[in-house]
Design an enzyme around this catalytic site. Structure first.
Site, short mmCIF file in Angstrom:
data_model
loop_
_atom_site.label_atom_id
_atom_site.label_comp_id
_atom_site.label_asym_id
_atom_site.label_seq_id
_atom_site.Cartn_x
_atom_site.Cartn_y
_atom_site.Cartn_z
N ASN A 1 -29.59 22.46 -36.92
CA ASN A 1 -30.46 21.25 -36.71
C ASN A 1 -29.58 20.00 -37.06
OD1 ASN A 1 -32.11 18.87 -37.53
ND2 ASN A 1 -33.79 20.59 -37.52
N ASP B 1 -30.72 16.77 -37.17
CA ASP B 1 -31.65 15.72 -37.23
C ASP B 1 -31.04 14.41 -38.22
OD1 ASP B 1 -33.48 16.79 -35.75
OD2 ASP B 1 -34.86 17.35 -37.55
N HIS B 2 -30.31 15.26 -39.29
CA HIS B 2 -29.92 14.09 -40.41
C HIS B 2 -28.66 13.48 -39.95
CE1 HIS B 2 -33.59 14.79 -42.34
NE2 HIS B 2 -33.33 16.14 -42.33
N ARG C 1 -28.38 2.47 -40.99
CA ARG C 1 -27.74 1.04 -40.54
C ARG C 1 -27.87 0.55 -39.16
NH1 ARG C 1 -23.72 0.19 -44.36
NH2 ARG C 1 -23.21 -1.55 -43.19
N HIS D 1 -35.56 17.41 -33.83
CA HIS D 1 -37.11 17.28 -34.06
C HIS D 1 -37.37 15.92 -33.77
CE1 HIS D 1 -40.65 17.22 -37.31
NE2 HIS D 1 -41.03 16.96 -36.05
N ARG E 1 -39.46 13.11 -33.78
CA ARG E 1 -40.74 12.79 -34.72
C ARG E 1 -41.52 11.79 -34.00
NH1 ARG E 1 -40.63 15.23 -40.33
NH2 ARG E 1 -42.82 13.88 -40.59
N HIS F 1 -35.47 9.88 -36.98
CA HIS F 1 -33.90 10.41 -36.97
C HIS F 1 -33.61 10.54 -35.67
CE1 HIS F 1 -36.24 14.07 -37.23
NE2 HIS F 1 -36.24 13.90 -38.91
N GLU G 1 -38.05 20.63 -31.69
CA GLU G 1 -39.31 20.62 -32.37
C GLU G 1 -40.06 19.35 -32.29
OE1 GLU G 1 -38.02 20.62 -36.45
OE2 GLU G 1 -36.85 22.53 -36.41
N THR H 1 -40.71 15.42 -45.11
CA THR H 1 -40.17 16.46 -44.08
C THR H 1 -41.22 16.96 -43.77
OG1 THR H 1 -38.48 18.36 -43.90
CG2 THR H 1 -39.30 17.97 -46.12
N THR H 2 -41.13 18.37 -42.94
CA THR H 2 -42.23 19.27 -42.52
C THR H 2 -42.67 19.92 -43.88
OG1 THR H 2 -41.00 19.10 -40.38
CG2 THR H 2 -42.74 20.47 -40.76
N HIS I 1 -36.18 26.34 -42.74
CA HIS I 1 -36.38 25.18 -43.79
C HIS I 1 -36.02 25.23 -45.14
CE1 HIS I 1 -38.50 21.35 -45.37
NE2 HIS I 1 -38.66 20.92 -43.89
N GLY J 1 -30.42 22.89 -41.21
CA GLY J 1 -30.10 21.40 -40.75
C GLY J 1 -29.57 20.54 -42.21
N1 PXP Z 1 -37.14 24.77 -39.03
C1 PXP Z 1 -38.16 23.99 -38.72
C2 PXP Z 1 -39.44 24.12 -37.89
C3 PXP Z 1 -38.06 22.63 -39.38
O1 PXP Z 1 -39.08 21.61 -39.12
C4 PXP Z 1 -37.09 22.12 -39.92
C5 PXP Z 1 -36.63 20.92 -40.49
O2 PXP Z 1 -36.63 19.80 -39.59
C6 PXP Z 1 -35.64 23.46 -40.20
C7 PXP Z 1 -36.16 24.37 -39.45
C8 PXP Z 1 -34.75 22.99 -40.91
O3 PXP Z 1 -34.79 22.65 -42.00
P1 PXP Z 1 -33.56 22.31 -42.88
O4 PXP Z 1 -33.28 20.74 -42.41
O5 PXP Z 1 -34.50 21.86 -44.32
O6 PXP Z 1 -32.49 23.42 -42.79
#
Ligand code: PXP
Length: 257
Positions: free
Chosen positions: A17, A19-20, A28, A53, A55, A60, A80, A110-111, A204, A226
């Protein structure tokens, strides 16, 4: 349903993942670091898939990131998203390999929980039908909870992703009895979901410290990780962080066999 191209009997896939990477970029308002570059690096380093994801508040990943990921990735993209009409349109426009439905609250960091499938079975059944017809593998992110798993199976979702957040939080906070209870729940519910014919994923909050018991669950076919991997990548680089996670996953499977 479309099979995952990296599907092999007994194999545990790693979805990365990204996202971050976008979180850091957006802090920034710059064009860097580019999450698509991270996705391509993850692909090169052997990721089985990339997860992003989108959102509602675009905090992000942005729409353009999804378009570029679809253009450039050769491994599956797992999109996602919340079960909203806007997101459904976006998914139908891009038709990613997989769509993972997650609950979304604007105020959450977060989710936080899983989707309450049992509470809105009818709406979700209608929501996923066009996605499945378009060829997306639909997965539903849920707590390891029997009624939610049963509801996911009833609406025709082929995949469930079990939320490992409560297990990971309990570990991080030193609440080891709670952690073990969560792990027991995940163990039982992974087997239950599998017995209903659902493909089981998990994710997660997973880290090097928490991944092993989850990776050892034989019914789980894919982990999506992620935040920890991207954080670790700051120190050792993404390929090295992925290699260590992969090593732990493989060792866990060997230990469980
Ligand atoms: N799976 C799902 C469905 C999620 O929503 C997330 C977070 O976006 C993750 C996995 C990954 O979680 P993490 O970033 O905490 O590893």
């Amino acid at each position: 349903m479309t099979r995952h191209p990296k599907d092999q009997p007994g194999k545990l896939r790693l979805g990365v993942n990204i996202d971050h990477v976008a979180t850091v970029r957006n802090a920034r308002g710059s064009a860097y670091p580019d999450p698509v570059r991270a996705a391509l690096l993850a692909q090169q380093a052997g990721a089985d898939g990339v997860t992003a994801h989108l959102r509602e508040d675009r905090r992000h990943i942005a729409d353009d990131d999804i378009a570029r990921l679809m253009d450039r990735l050769t491994i599956p993209l797992n999109l996602e998203m919340a079960a909203t009409p806007e997101m459904q349109q976006i998914a139908l426009r891009h038709v990613p390999h997989a769509v993972c439905l997650v609950p979304e609250k604007r105020e959450e960091r977060t989710t936080e929980g899983g989707l309450e499938v049992a509470r809105e079975e009818n709406r979700l059944a209608h929501f996923i039908a066009p996605l499945r017809e378009a060829g997306c593998r639909v997965s539903i992110f849920i707590a390891a909870d029997k009624p939610q798993i049963e509801a996911a199976a009833r609406i025709g979702a082929p995949v469930v992703e079990l939320h490992t957040g409560a297990y990971c939080d309990a570990h991080a906070e030193g609440r080891f009895d709670d952690r073990d209870a969560e792990l027991q729940r995940l163990t039982e519910m992974a087997a239950f979901a599998d017995s209903l014919g659902l493909e089981v994923h998990a994710g997660h909050g997973l880290t090097y410290d928490t991944v092993t018991p989850i990776a050892a669950l034989p019914q789980i076919r894919e982990l999506n990780i992620g935040h920890f991997l991207i954080g670790e990548a700051i120190f050792v680089g993404l390929p090295a962080a992925m290699d260590e996670m992969r090593r732990l996953m493989i060792e866990a499977r060997k230990g469980a066999a």
